[in-house]
Scaffold this motif. Structure first.
Motif, PDB file in Angstrom:
ATOM      1  N   GLY A  37     -29.241 -25.005  -3.140  1.00  0.00           N
ATOM      2  CA  GLY A  37     -30.179 -25.561  -2.172  1.00  0.00           C
ATOM      3  C   GLY A  37     -30.683 -26.951  -2.514  1.00  0.00           C
ATOM      4  O   GLY A  37     -30.831 -27.798  -1.628  1.00  0.00           O
ATOM      5  N   PHE A  38     -30.957 -27.210  -3.797  1.00  0.00           N
ATOM      6  CA  PHE A  38     -31.488 -28.534  -4.158  1.00  0.00           C
ATOM      7  C   PHE A  38     -30.435 -29.621  -3.957  1.00  0.00           C
ATOM      8  O   PHE A  38     -30.775 -30.776  -3.723  1.00  0.00           O
ATOM      9  N   ILE A  39     -29.161 -29.261  -4.029  1.00  0.00           N
ATOM     10  CA  ILE A  39     -28.105 -30.243  -3.774  1.00  0.00           C
ATOM     11  C   ILE A  39     -27.975 -30.486  -2.277  1.00  0.00           C
ATOM     12  O   ILE A  39     -27.819 -31.625  -1.832  1.00  0.00           O
ATOM     13  N   LYS A  40     -28.067 -29.425  -1.480  1.00  0.00           N
ATOM     14  CA  LYS A  40     -27.986 -29.581  -0.032  1.00  0.00           C
ATOM     15  C   LYS A  40     -29.173 -30.359   0.521  1.00  0.00           C
ATOM     16  O   LYS A  40     -29.083 -30.987   1.569  1.00  0.00           O
ATOM     17  N   GLY A  41     -30.286 -30.346  -0.186  1.00  0.00           N
ATOM     18  CA  GLY A  41     -31.493 -31.023   0.277  1.00  0.00           C
ATOM     19  C   GLY A  41     -31.373 -32.533   0.315  1.00  0.00           C
ATOM     20  O   GLY A  41     -31.996 -33.186   1.139  1.00  0.00           O
ATOM     21  N   SER A  42     -30.602 -33.092  -0.569  1.00  0.00           N
ATOM     22  CA  SER A  42     -30.430 -34.542  -0.628  1.00  0.00           C
ATOM     23  C   SER A  42     -29.040 -34.910  -0.109  1.00  0.00           C
ATOM     24  O   SER A  42     -28.030 -34.411  -0.608  1.00  0.00           O
ATOM     25  N   HIS A  46     -25.588 -34.299  -2.036  1.00  0.00           N
ATOM     26  CA  HIS A  46     -24.620 -33.389  -1.431  1.00  0.00           C
ATOM     27  C   HIS A  46     -23.275 -34.089  -1.214  1.00  0.00           C
ATOM     28  O   HIS A  46     -22.211 -33.485  -1.436  1.00  0.00           O
ATOM     29  N   LEU A  47     -23.300 -35.345  -0.801  1.00  0.00           N
ATOM     30  CA  LEU A  47     -22.065 -36.088  -0.614  1.00  0.00           C
ATOM     31  C   LEU A  47     -21.340 -36.285  -1.945  1.00  0.00           C
ATOM     32  O   LEU A  47     -20.117 -36.112  -2.028  1.00  0.00           O
ATOM     33  N   SER A  48     -22.089 -36.594  -2.999  1.00  0.00           N
ATOM     34  CA  SER A  48     -21.452 -36.754  -4.307  1.00  0.00           C
ATOM     35  C   SER A  48     -20.923 -35.408  -4.808  1.00  0.00           C
ATOM     36  O   SER A  48     -19.873 -35.345  -5.454  1.00  0.00           O
ATOM     37  N   TRP A  49     -21.613 -34.325  -4.501  1.00  0.00           N
ATOM     38  CA  TRP A  49     -21.160 -32.971  -4.848  1.00  0.00           C
ATOM     39  C   TRP A  49     -19.817 -32.688  -4.154  1.00  0.00           C
ATOM     40  O   TRP A  49     -18.880 -32.191  -4.773  1.00  0.00           O
ATOM     41  N   GLN A  50     -19.744 -33.036  -2.852  1.00  0.00           N
ATOM     42  CA  GLN A  50     -18.517 -32.808  -2.106  1.00  0.00           C
ATOM     43  C   GLN A  50     -17.370 -33.650  -2.650  1.00  0.00           C
ATOM     44  O   GLN A  50     -16.232 -33.169  -2.750  1.00  0.00           O
ATOM     45  N   ILE A  84     -11.226 -23.597  -4.851  1.00  0.00           N
ATOM     46  CA  ILE A  84     -12.254 -24.568  -5.260  1.00  0.00           C
ATOM     47  C   ILE A  84     -12.703 -25.372  -4.051  1.00  0.00           C
ATOM     48  O   ILE A  84     -13.904 -25.558  -3.820  1.00  0.00           O
ATOM     49  N   TRP A  85     -11.747 -25.839  -3.247  1.00  0.00           N
ATOM     50  CA  TRP A  85     -12.103 -26.574  -2.036  1.00  0.00           C
ATOM     51  C   TRP A  85     -12.878 -25.691  -1.069  1.00  0.00           C
ATOM     52  O   TRP A  85     -13.773 -26.166  -0.365  1.00  0.00           O
ATOM     53  N   ALA A  86     -12.546 -24.412  -1.022  1.00  0.00           N
ATOM     54  CA  ALA A  86     -13.193 -23.506  -0.072  1.00  0.00           C
ATOM     55  C   ALA A  86     -14.668 -23.267  -0.401  1.00  0.00           C
ATOM     56  O   ALA A  86     -15.422 -22.796   0.451  1.00  0.00           O
ATOM     57  N   THR A  87     -15.094 -23.611  -1.605  1.00  0.00           N
ATOM     58  CA  THR A  87     -16.518 -23.482  -1.902  1.00  0.00           C
ATOM     59  C   THR A  87     -17.343 -24.515  -1.154  1.00  0.00           C
ATOM     60  O   THR A  87     -18.555 -24.365  -1.030  1.00  0.00           O
ATOM     61  N   GLU A  88     -16.671 -25.548  -0.628  1.00  0.00           N
ATOM     62  CA  GLU A  88     -17.409 -26.633   0.005  1.00  0.00           C
ATOM     63  C   GLU A  88     -16.922 -27.001   1.405  1.00  0.00           C
ATOM     64  O   GLU A  88     -17.712 -27.457   2.221  1.00  0.00           O
ATOM     65  N   PHE A  89     -15.634 -26.790   1.692  1.00  0.00           N
ATOM     66  CA  PHE A  89     -15.074 -27.283   2.943  1.00  0.00           C
ATOM     67  C   PHE A  89     -14.644 -26.136   3.850  1.00  0.00           C
ATOM     68  O   PHE A  89     -13.947 -25.213   3.406  1.00  0.00           O
ATOM     69  N   VAL A  90     -15.029 -26.223   5.115  1.00  0.00           N
ATOM     70  CA  VAL A  90     -14.738 -25.168   6.080  1.00  0.00           C
ATOM     71  C   VAL A  90     -13.237 -25.057   6.327  1.00  0.00           C
ATOM     72  O   VAL A  90     -12.700 -23.955   6.437  1.00  0.00           O
ATOM     73  N   TRP A  91     -12.524 -26.173   6.390  1.00  0.00           N
ATOM     74  CA  TRP A  91     -11.087 -26.117   6.658  1.00  0.00           C
ATOM     75  C   TRP A  91     -10.359 -25.329   5.581  1.00  0.00           C
ATOM     76  O   TRP A  91      -9.423 -24.581   5.865  1.00  0.00           O
ATOM     77  N   ALA A  92     -10.776 -25.466   4.324  1.00  0.00           N
ATOM     78  CA  ALA A  92     -10.138 -24.719   3.239  1.00  0.00           C
ATOM     79  C   ALA A  92     -10.487 -23.236   3.330  1.00  0.00           C
ATOM     80  O   ALA A  92      -9.653 -22.378   3.025  1.00  0.00           O
ATOM     81  N   GLN A  93     -11.709 -22.926   3.759  1.00  0.00           N
ATOM     82  CA  GLN A  93     -12.088 -21.526   3.944  1.00  0.00           C
ATOM     83  C   GLN A  93     -11.236 -20.873   5.021  1.00  0.00           C
ATOM     84  O   GLN A  93     -10.790 -19.729   4.865  1.00  0.00           O
ATOM     85  N   LEU A  94     -10.995 -21.610   6.111  1.00  0.00           N
ATOM     86  CA  LEU A  94     -10.169 -21.068   7.192  1.00  0.00           C
ATOM     87  C   LEU A  94      -8.716 -20.882   6.745  1.00  0.00           C
ATOM     88  O   LEU A  94      -8.078 -19.883   7.090  1.00  0.00           O
ATOM     89  N   VAL A  95      -8.200 -21.825   5.959  1.00  0.00           N
ATOM     90  CA  VAL A  95      -6.833 -21.702   5.450  1.00  0.00           C
ATOM     91  C   VAL A  95      -6.726 -20.491   4.521  1.00  0.00           C
ATOM     92  O   VAL A  95      -5.763 -19.713   4.604  1.00  0.00           O
ATOM     93  N   LEU A  96      -7.711 -20.302   3.661  1.00  0.00           N
ATOM     94  CA  LEU A  96      -7.672 -19.151   2.750  1.00  0.00           C
ATOM     95  C   LEU A  96      -7.807 -17.840   3.509  1.00  0.00           C
ATOM     96  O   LEU A  96      -7.167 -16.848   3.153  1.00  0.00           O
ATOM     97  N   ARG A  97      -8.623 -17.790   4.560  1.00  0.00           N
ATOM     98  CA  ARG A  97      -8.727 -16.567   5.369  1.00  0.00           C
ATOM     99  C   ARG A  97      -7.399 -16.256   6.031  1.00  0.00           C
ATOM    100  O   ARG A  97      -6.954 -15.111   6.056  1.00  0.00           O
ATOM    101  N   TRP A  98      -6.751 -17.281   6.594  1.00  0.00           N
ATOM    102  CA  TRP A  98      -5.460 -17.085   7.247  1.00  0.00           C
ATOM    103  C   TRP A  98      -4.428 -16.592   6.233  1.00  0.00           C
ATOM    104  O   TRP A  98      -3.672 -15.659   6.507  1.00  0.00           O
ATOM    105  N   THR A  99      -4.415 -17.214   5.047  1.00  0.00           N
ATOM    106  CA  THR A  99      -3.469 -16.828   4.008  1.00  0.00           C
ATOM    107  C   THR A  99      -3.717 -15.393   3.559  1.00  0.00           C
ATOM    108  O   THR A  99      -2.772 -14.614   3.398  1.00  0.00           O
TER     109      THR A  99
END
Length: 151
Positions: A37-42, A46-50, A84-99
């Motif tokens: 949460g503290f990373i999402k707050g700034s 958050h951009l540097s985290w991504q 690792i990408w799926a922890t942050e990016f929706v497109w990677a989450q969707l690819v992993l769900r499909w896989t």
């Protein structure tokens, strides 16, 4: 029009807390960032985290691609980088769900008794053909060791 928001609403509706569907689909998490949460707050943090997550995931996927022709678990490492990408990016989450869905379907098809019987028969026929070919080679040329045992 944004598939990301549609998917989030669909997952949130099916996995409402306290519902039977939510208990069955515990693996189906809500899409989006899993940063603290503290990373999402700034926004800057958050951009540097991504960017950091993207670089680490890219390094892991790159190592997996290098391992494809070389010794090593290439596909496993590539999917690890995607996770690792799926922890942050929706497109990677969707690819992993499909896989995951496709792998589960393939595993179910492979467990079908007719398919298993066919695979066992094909494997046995292949092994017999290989054994016959090796036998013909040994009969024709004999067994020649690449080193000299006489000396």
């Amino acid at each position: 029009m944004n598939a990301e928001s549609d998917e989030r609403e669909e997952v949130a509706a099916t996995a409402a807390p306290g519902s039977a569907a939510g208990d069955e689909n515990t693996a189906e998490r809500e899409l989006g960032s899993r940063a603290p949460g503290f990373i999402k707050g700034s926004r800057v943090l958050h951009l540097s985290w991504q960017v950091g997550i993207f670089v680490v995931g890219l390094a892991v996927v790159g190592a997996g691609i290098v391992m494809l022709p070389l010794p090593g678990p290439g596909w496993l490492v590539i999917f690890g980088g995607m996770a690792i990408w799926a922890t942050e990016f929706v497109w990677a989450q969707l690819v992993l769900r499909w896989t995951r869905r496709k792998v589960t379907e393939a595993a179910q098809r492979a467990l079908d008794p007719k398919v298993r019987r066919r695979n066992i028969i094909l494997t046995a026929v292949g092994l017999v053909i290989i054994a016959v070919l090796v036998g013909i080679y040994v009969w024709k040329f004999g067994i020649v060791m690449p080193w000299k045992i006489d000396q």
